[in-house]
Design a protein around this motif. Structure first.
Motif, mmCIF file in Angstrom:
data_model
loop_
_atom_site.group_PDB
_atom_site.id
_atom_site.type_symbol
_atom_site.label_atom_id
_atom_site.label_comp_id
_atom_site.label_asym_id
_atom_site.label_seq_id
_atom_site.Cartn_x
_atom_site.Cartn_y
_atom_site.Cartn_z
ATOM 1 N N ASN A 434 0.987 -1.262 0.554
ATOM 2 C CA ASN A 434 0.081 -0.047 -0.039
ATOM 3 C C ASN A 434 0.825 1.051 0.076
ATOM 4 O O ASN A 434 0.101 2.504 0.298
ATOM 5 C CB ASN A 434 -0.977 -0.136 0.800
ATOM 6 C CG ASN A 434 -1.863 -1.653 0.844
ATOM 7 O OD1 ASN A 434 -2.368 -1.973 -0.318
ATOM 8 N ND2 ASN A 434 -1.995 -2.348 2.276
ATOM 9 N N ARG A 435 2.415 1.247 -0.463
ATOM 10 C CA ARG A 435 2.568 2.409 -0.167
ATOM 11 C C ARG A 435 3.121 3.027 -1.258
ATOM 12 O O ARG A 435 2.566 2.138 -3.044
ATOM 13 C CB ARG A 435 4.095 1.760 0.036
ATOM 14 C CG ARG A 435 4.862 2.899 -0.132
ATOM 15 C CD ARG A 435 6.519 2.702 0.524
ATOM 16 N NE ARG A 435 7.533 2.286 -1.133
ATOM 17 C CZ ARG A 435 8.510 1.509 -1.404
ATOM 18 N NH1 ARG A 435 9.613 2.138 -0.446
ATOM 19 N NH2 ARG A 435 8.926 1.684 -1.558
ATOM 20 N N ALA A 485 -2.056 0.091 -9.854
ATOM 21 C CA ALA A 485 -2.965 0.173 -8.671
ATOM 22 C C ALA A 485 -2.062 1.187 -7.982
ATOM 23 O O ALA A 485 -3.207 1.428 -6.818
ATOM 24 C CB ALA A 485 -4.212 -0.630 -8.574
ATOM 25 N N GLN A 486 -1.021 1.339 -7.562
ATOM 26 C CA GLN A 486 -0.151 2.051 -6.863
ATOM 27 C C GLN A 486 -0.839 2.556 -6.562
ATOM 28 O O GLN A 486 -0.593 4.309 -7.590
ATOM 29 C CB GLN A 486 1.061 1.349 -6.919
ATOM 30 C CG GLN A 486 1.909 0.016 -7.463
ATOM 31 C CD GLN A 486 3.761 0.013 -7.576
ATOM 32 O OE1 GLN A 486 3.968 0.183 -6.794
ATOM 33 N NE2 GLN A 486 3.636 0.347 -8.752
ATOM 34 N N PRO A 487 -0.839 3.344 -5.418
ATOM 35 C CA PRO A 487 -1.021 5.123 -4.590
ATOM 36 C C PRO A 487 -0.327 6.321 -5.191
ATOM 37 O O PRO A 487 1.281 5.885 -5.285
ATOM 38 C CB PRO A 487 -1.028 5.105 -3.305
ATOM 39 C CG PRO A 487 -1.713 3.898 -3.185
ATOM 40 C CD PRO A 487 -0.564 2.548 -4.177
ATOM 41 N N ASN A 488 -0.734 7.085 -5.969
ATOM 42 C CA ASN A 488 0.181 8.015 -6.956
ATOM 43 C C ASN A 488 0.371 8.063 -7.699
ATOM 44 O O ASN A 488 0.051 8.893 -8.898
ATOM 45 C CB ASN A 488 1.492 8.530 -5.746
ATOM 46 C CG ASN A 488 1.309 9.830 -5.982
ATOM 47 O OD1 ASN A 488 0.317 10.624 -6.167
ATOM 48 N ND2 ASN A 488 3.347 10.965 -5.777
ATOM 49 N N LEU A 489 0.369 6.196 -8.317
ATOM 50 C CA LEU A 489 1.138 6.784 -9.960
ATOM 51 C C LEU A 489 -0.144 7.100 -10.676
ATOM 52 O O LEU A 489 0.237 7.654 -12.010
ATOM 53 C CB LEU A 489 0.949 4.860 -10.141
ATOM 54 C CG LEU A 489 1.696 4.220 -11.211
ATOM 55 C CD1 LEU A 489 2.814 4.976 -11.873
ATOM 56 C CD2 LEU A 489 2.110 2.874 -11.412
ATOM 57 N N THR A 490 -1.959 6.698 -10.710
ATOM 58 C CA THR A 490 -1.907 6.851 -12.058
ATOM 59 C C THR A 490 -2.099 8.505 -11.553
ATOM 60 O O THR A 490 -2.670 9.120 -13.056
ATOM 61 C CB THR A 490 -4.044 6.527 -11.326
ATOM 62 O OG1 THR A 490 -4.142 7.056 -10.090
ATOM 63 C CG2 THR A 490 -3.487 5.041 -11.722
ATOM 64 N N ARG A 632 -9.068 -10.055 -7.052
ATOM 65 C CA ARG A 632 -8.223 -9.013 -6.937
ATOM 66 C C ARG A 632 -8.099 -8.104 -8.237
ATOM 67 O O ARG A 632 -8.121 -6.599 -8.067
ATOM 68 C CB ARG A 632 -7.254 -9.413 -6.885
ATOM 69 C CG ARG A 632 -7.213 -10.487 -5.051
ATOM 70 C CD ARG A 632 -6.707 -10.391 -4.783
ATOM 71 N NE ARG A 632 -4.886 -9.884 -4.810
ATOM 72 C CZ ARG A 632 -3.789 -10.039 -4.180
ATOM 73 N NH1 ARG A 632 -3.899 -11.524 -3.430
ATOM 74 N NH2 ARG A 632 -2.781 -9.635 -3.304
ATOM 75 N N ALA A 633 -7.786 -9.000 -9.711
ATOM 76 C CA ALA A 633 -7.853 -8.044 -11.132
ATOM 77 C C ALA A 633 -9.211 -6.679 -10.895
ATOM 78 O O ALA A 633 -8.599 -5.349 -11.397
ATOM 79 C CB ALA A 633 -7.387 -8.456 -11.427
ATOM 80 N N CYS A 638 -11.165 -0.687 -10.901
ATOM 81 C CA CYS A 638 -11.930 -0.476 -10.811
ATOM 82 C C CYS A 638 -11.308 0.821 -9.871
ATOM 83 O O CYS A 638 -11.820 2.056 -10.146
ATOM 84 C CB CYS A 638 -12.856 -0.359 -9.818
ATOM 85 S SG CYS A 638 -14.227 -2.141 -10.245
ATOM 86 N N GLN A 639 -9.918 0.466 -9.230
ATOM 87 C CA GLN A 639 -9.589 1.476 -8.543
ATOM 88 C C GLN A 639 -8.553 2.859 -9.545
ATOM 89 O O GLN A 639 -8.450 3.314 -9.202
ATOM 90 C CB GLN A 639 -8.323 1.340 -7.186
ATOM 91 C CG GLN A 639 -7.773 2.006 -7.112
ATOM 92 C CD GLN A 639 -6.828 1.448 -5.504
ATOM 93 O OE1 GLN A 639 -6.893 0.825 -5.455
ATOM 94 N NE2 GLN A 639 -5.666 1.914 -4.945
#
Length: 836
Positions: A434-435, A485-490, A632-633, A638-639
């Motif tokens: 979740n990093r 889906a890593q936070p901040n990448l999108t 999970r995919a 969706c995220q």
């Protein structure tokens, strides 16, 4: 080379050749170490090409060499070979010894990668400095061109080429791509010449001028088009303009590192078509760079387009053109090749990430005090690898088979777009999931925008055509979704797209900016650029440099790609339900596989086996993993694309369990042809993804079915012979009996004319239909007596008769009487049902 020079060392070379066929590897290496230490470079000069060929094999693949790709750590020769070829071992000592004397070795142009060879034959020298000042022009013409390489370049060229050269290896040898000697050797060279800590160790030898001779950096002061336009031998003339090898003392520190990387990149990644190469080097790109650079550097003196902007030599050779066959080379990298490329990518990220914190700053003052190695780390990925790796991956995405071996290509791509994984920082695996991606990597994402967006689109095009019920394919979808889906990448990707789509008229109003050209070639030390670079220019330069100025960019979060993602989500949901159904069915079958199934009490339906997934190792546990990966995919997709629960519920409403049960009983989409059913493209997709399938069942003569596990093989064959004899002898009478319209006829048809297996109202293939159109003849079938279930039932009846004091003969008569009465009852009840 003159003949007298060849005679003196011929005895040494002849003795070594004899020893190579008679002595074991250990003894040969020991003697070679003595030769390298004791003989002068003048005599070692002529054994060097033979020794390199002996180790790595010939460039045409005829000579296999030491088989480094098949040497495993458990073999006896592994440690011997690794010690001899170590970066600080005897072989490299020989390379440095010859390098100090400035010897040259020729490589025919015909052994270069296809597009490099084709561009040279077309009269365009490739932009990589590895090929500059090195072309040799023999009298025989263009087809006999060769490159004159120094010992270090020659050695590394043969090392890199041995990976992609087709060779006739002995049959039965298996390659383990992760622990063979070649893989480990490449890894050790990368760590030695591209160190993440410290500097590259200096050479143990020096030439008469005080240092090992380095290849000449390309001087920016001499324009590429300034050597002469009307000369018919421009490349020859360029050699005479070669600057002194020690003109730039800073280059001496890292020239081996730069050369090693250039050789690996050119040999392993430079395999796209000539048309693609010309596209990347098109004049439109040069004009675009010129226009952008002029709008951002108003203080610079004006220069005409094409003066120093094209990174190729346009030459006009009066020699005959190459055959058309040389200009096209189909290229299919192997899985081992891709894994070695991934090793290179991972190490370059680690090498680049080891840059000192004070050098990461983009201020010019920081770079002015940076060492050459630190400056090399700063630009190594963007300037040396990005362009060719992008085209290499794009080629693999479009041409790789639709099977699980694509995982190697996928992991190479994911390794490149996640440089933050190779910073050397220790992270907790539990919290690492979740990093968020650190903000400092935003510039990397922007400067590699197509690596994220265009290749993601290529992955979408592949995945909708693969069998997602297969656990290995489901894992690949999960891996990609998890990475994006890593936070901040999108957010970083969206910011990069916004910068690229910024209106172009805004660029002309920006002042005091510096446009950084993509740096396609040359030593970076000879072409340092000011670092105050605007992000808009970087992104536009990246996209236009890889796709051309006329590219039609599709936004990753645009309407078109979003529709493709929704289609993928539907396919994932369908495959997930299919996997769940198969997993539940497998669990149900497994629960019925008890001791009684040996007697036929368990499931005996062999027609419901699932064969829609790839490979034969799919079990219920694998389908459980498939369902988990796809679950999970879906969450990650969706995220990434911010699908709210309402949108997802609407998609799932079309794929309810009721529809899934209906689809499981339906045939794939077909059209009725003249000879039967013909699959449509939709039907093929349904079969590939396990959404629908044909019911596989036996539709021939029940007497000729394969012997089942619940039948006794000896009894099946014996009873078949008995029934065949009876049918052959009394066949006419049976047919006459069954043709009667009265009660006896109906009773005869019940016992003698049973239905053909599978003769139901289902749609069947043409061959089966022709078989079924033949009228089945009445016959006696007693195969059921060979079933363990029937035998167990008879034994129980005879035991019960014995307990009731009924003899075997009487018990047999009772069983036969009961069977006849049972048939009469069924016949009467059947008549009554038909009358109603």
């Amino acid at each position: 080379m003159a003949a007298p020079v060849l005679q003196q060392p011929s005895f040494l070379l002849a003795n070594l050749k004899v020893d190579s066929t008679t002595k074991p590897l250990l003894q040969r290496c020991q003697e070679l170490v003595k030769v390298i230490d004791e003989y002068p470079a003048k005599e070692l000069h002529l054994i060097f090409p033979w020794l390199v060929e002996t180790v790595f094999g010939s460039l045409d693949g005829v000579i296999v060499g030491w088989n480094l790709r098949f040497l495993q750590a458990r073999s006896n020769e592994y440690n011997i070979a690794m010690d001899f070829l170590d970066p600080s071992g005897p072989m490299m000592k020989l390379v440095y010894k010859l390098q100090a004397e400035d010897y040259k070795y020729e490589i025919p142009v015909s052994y270069l990668p296809g597009p490099v060879r084709a561009s040279i034959h077309e009269g365009v020298l490739p932009d990589c400095p590895l090929f500059h000042n090195k072309l040799q022009f023999p009298l025989s013409g263009l087809l006999s061109l060769s490159l004159a390489l120094n010992p270090f370049e020659f050695y590394m060229f043969n090392l890199a080429s041995s990976l992609i050269t087709p060779k006739n290896y002995p049959p039965g040898q298996l390659v383990s791509a992760s622990d063979n000697a070649y893989f480990v050797l490449v890894d050790s060279y990368l760590k030695y010449f591209l160190p993440t800590e410290g500097n590259v160790p200096p050479s143990p030898f020096s030439d008469s001028r005080g240092s090992v001779s380095a290849p000449a950096p390309r001087s920016p002061s001499v324009p590429f088009a300034g050597y002469g336009i009307h000369s018919t031998s421009l490349l020859k003339r360029h050699i005479s303009h070669q600057p002194c090898v020690n003109a730039d003392p800073a280059a001496q520190e890292i020239w081996r590192s730069e050369t090693l990387l250039q050789v690996f990149v050119e040999i392993w990644l430079h395999h796209y078509s000539l048309e693609m190469y010309q596209k990347l080097q098109s004049p439109q790109l040069a004009l675009l760079q010129y226009r952008l650079s002029m709008s951002s550097m108003p203080c610079q003196p004006l220069a005409p387009p094409g003066s120093g902007t094209l990174h190729t030599y346009q030459v006009h050779l009066p020699l005959r053109s190459a055959p058309r066959g040389l200009l096209e080379e189909p290229f299919s990298p192997t899985e081992e090749h891709v894994l070695v490329v991934r090793l290179l990518v991972k190490h370059l990220h680690a090498f680049s990430s080891s840059l000192k914190p004070e050098q990461v700053s983009s201020s010019p003052s920081a770079h002015s005090h940076a060492s050459p190695l630190e400056e090399f780390k700063r630009v190594v990925v963007q300037r040396f690898v990005q362009q060719k790796l992008y085209v290499f991956l794009q080629h693999c995405f479009g041409h790789w088979p639709l099977d699980a071996s694509f995982r190697a290509v996928l992991e190479t791509w994911l390794s490149y777009i996640q440089p933050w994984r190779y910073t050397g920082e220790k992270t907790n695996p539990l919290t690492d999931q979740n990093r968020s991606v650190p903000d400092k990597w935003a510039s990397f994402v922007q400067e590699n925008l197509l690596m994220y967006t265009k290749l993601f689109q290529g992955f979408l095009n592949r995945v909708i055509r693969t069998d997602l019920v297969n656990v290995k394919n489901a894992l690949m979808v999960f891996r990609v979704a998890k990475v994006f889906a890593q936070p901040n990448l999108t957010e970083m990707i969206q910011k990069g797209e916004q910068l690229f789509l910024e209106p172009e008229h805004v660029l002309h109003h920006r002042q005091h900016r510096v446009f950084l050209t993509p740096g396609h070639g040359g030593s970076f030390l000879s072409a340092r650029q000011p670092a105050g670079t605007d992000a808009v220019f970087r992104v536009k330069s990246h996209v236009y440099g890889l796709e051309g100025q006329d590219c039609q960019y599709k936004q990753m979060f645009g309407t078109e790609l979003r529709g493709a993602v929704l289609k993928l989500i539907q396919i994932i949901a369908q495959a997930r339900q299919t996997a769940k159904r198969i997993s539940d069915h497998s669990a149900e079958v497994a629960s019925n596989n008890s001791f009684m199934s040996w007697f036929g009490m368990g499931s005996s339906d062999l027609n419901n086996t699932f064969s829609g997934s790839e490979g034969g190792d799919e079990t219920g546990e694998c389908f459980k993993k498939t369902h988990e990966f796809l679950d999970r995919a879906l969450e990650n997709l969706c995220q990434i694309f911010r699908l709210n629960p309402g949108q997802l519920s609407q998609l799932m409403a079309n794929l309810g369990s009721g529809q899934d049960d209906i689809n499981s009983r339906q045939l794939p989409d077909c059209i009725q042809g003249e000879n039967g059913l013909i699959l449509t493209d939709l039907g093929r997709m349904q079969i590939i993804n396990g959404l629908r399938r044909f019911e596989i069942e036996y539709q021939g003569d029940p007497e000729l079915q394969p012997i089942r596990s619940y039948e006794n093989a000896v009894l099946v064959r014996l009873l078949f012979r008995i029934s065949s004899l009876v049918n052959d002898r009394f066949g006419n009478r049976m047919e006459a009996l069954c043709s009667r319209p009265d009660f006896l006829g109906r009773l005869g048809r019940h016992y003698l004319a049973g239905p053909v297996a599978g003769a139901s109202g289902r749609r069947k293939s043409p061959v089966t239909r022709r078989t079924l159109e033949r009228n089945p003849q009445p016959r006696l079938s007693i195969r059921t007596l060979a079933s363990y279930r029937t035998l167990l039932l008879l034994v129980m009846l005879y035991v019960m008769g014995a307990l009731l004091s009924v003899g075997p003969l009487s018990c047999t008569l009772l069983i036969l009487t009961g069977g006849v009465l049972y048939g009469v009852l069924l016949t009467l009840l059947g008549d009554k049902l038909k009358s109603h």
